[in-house]
Structure formats: C-alpha cells, structure tokens
Design an enzyme around this catalytic site. Structure first.
Site: not given
Ligand code: PEP
Length: 256
Positions: A10, A12, A101, A103, A172, A178, A216
């Site tokens: 992703n 973003k 998601h 976000e 998640e 992040g 992450s």
């Molecule tokens: C995400 O935003 O779906 C995500 C998993 O980000 P990251 O891998 O940077 O933690």
C-alpha cells in the site's frame, strides 16, 4: 487456509511518475526472475495512488504483479467530487481494493457500515475486497482487542459475504502501523486464530480465505511472520516503497 500467499503493498499518498516507474521496474525485475516459483504460490498486489494506476497497469499487465485500489466510493458514478468508484478502479486494471484502512477510518471518520457498503461496491465491480481491522493501543491495553476486531469484522463485511469468497481480512493493529513496533508472535497468532474462528462460524464462504497481517512488516521480519499460524499474507505500507525491502518480503513469501 489457501495455499497462495498474498503480499499487498500500500503506497498510500506517495509516488510521482518518475520515482514510481523506477520502483515498479525494480520490483518487476525480481518478479520476472521468480516467475515460475510465484505461480500458484504467491500473489503480489501493489496499491498505488489512483493517479498512477494507468502507468503502473501498462508496466505490469503482462506480469505477475497485480494492481489494487486504496479505497473507493459506495456508488459507481455520480456527483461525488474527488471520489473514485470501484468500476473506475477495475477499468484501470485493479483486481482488488483495500477498504476500511485505519487511516480512512480515522482521518475520514469511516464507519463499519460505510466500509461494508464500499466492500459491496468492490464485489459488484468484480474485485476482491481487502477489509482492514485492528485495535488501538488503548483498546489493547484495556483488554478489548478481540472484542473490537470481532465487531469490526461483523459490521464491516459486505452483505454478500455469506456466499461469496472474494473478501480478504487484513489484521492491522493500529499501534503497529508505521511505528516500527511489529506485533509479537503471540499477538499475531492469537488474533489470526480468533479471526479464523469468527470467519468459520459466521462466514463459511471465507473459512479458507487469507488473513493478512499488517504493521511494520519489513524485509527483516517477514520470514518469521509468514511462519505464524493463520498468516496467509501481509499488508505492507512503508517497506512497499523501497523495492529491495519489498522484494525481500516477496522472497520470504516464496520460501514460506
Ligand atoms: C499500513 O499502513 O497498512 C501498514 C501496514 O503500514 P506499515 O507497513 O508502514 O506499518
């Protein structure tokens, strides 16, 4: 659980034309090299910003690199300035769309009910919905992680999920996104096993679907994560923007 491992990147709101083309060609050269091993074993999906879809589609359409959207509207067309429909994503080569998601849930106040409708639009357009769920650090500390995730699953599932298997769940934990703080094996297995149970009981059509972990995931921890019970793939944010890292994650999926 399905045999095919899913690796979803992703991007973003990142990527202009030049850097994105470079990123895709680097990832593609890895994928071309591993074409035989990838068939039937690993699916890789990149979800770039909508502005890049046609360029990325042109570069990837003949290869084992699939395209996904990051979000869509509940309607297929209409007076919804700034929005994008599932059909538009499909027309630009997408085979799946991420919905819900964290976000989107946080910055756009998206509710479970809205996410369910978006998932329905994704299905109607003939694609797979990747539905994201996950608890906050505060909810986990209060012992509410499973309760929150179960409610998100129950309420944000598209209404045709009872008989359609084109939905994937991405767990998640918000505190892991992040942050560099990957969830532990115990955290991941406990939640993935729990999600599997919920799916088996409530959505038999999804009993075998992949449950992705996101938060992450890096080249350094992917191999370990793929060994955990009921991890059918990963949803990758930051590391999907760095081809060498992303390819290490794909490689880990190939070896899983
Ligand atoms: C995400 O935003 O779906 C995500 C998993 O980000 P990251 O891998 O940077 O933690």
């Amino acid at each position: 659980m399905k045999k095919t491992k899913l690796v979803v990147g992703n991007w973003k709101m990142n990527g202009l034309l030049d850097d994105s083309k470079q990123r895709i060609s680097q990832t593609l050269s890895f994928i071309k090299k591993h074409k035989k091993e990838m068939l039937d074993n690993v699916d890789v999906i990149i979800c770039p910003p909508a502005t890049l879809l046609s360029t990325v589609h042109e570069m990837t359409s003949k290869h084992l690199l699939f395209l996904g959207g990051q979000d869509c509207h509940t309607n297929m067309a209409g007076a919804f300035t700034g929005d994008i429909s599932a059909e538009m994503l499909k027309e630009h080569g997408c085979s799946s769309v991420i919905v819900g998601h964290s976000e989107r849930r946080f910055y756009h106040n998206e509710s479970d009910e809205l996410i369910a409708k978006k998932g329905e639009a994704v299905h109607k357009a003939g694609m797979t919905a990747i539905i994201c769920v996950g608890e906050t650090a505060k909810e986990r500390a209060a012992g509410l992680a499973k309760k929150v995730v179960k409610a998100q699953i129950m309420n944000s599932m598209p209404n045709d999920t009872l008989y359609a298997d084109n939905t994937v769940i991405a767990y998640e934990p918000i505190w892991a996104i992040g942050s560099g703080q990957t969830a532990t094996q115990a955290n991941i297995e406990e939640m993935h096993n729990f999600i599997r149970e919920v799916l088996e009981k409530k959505y038999p059509a999804l009993a075998e679907t992949q449950i992705l972990y996101g938060g992450s995931v890096q080249g350094t921890n992917a191999a370990q994560i793929f060994k955990y019970q009921n991890v059918g793939g990963v949803l990758v944010g930051g590391a999907s923007l760095k081809p060498p890292e992303f390819c290490k994650i794909i490689e880990a999926a190939l070896k899983a």
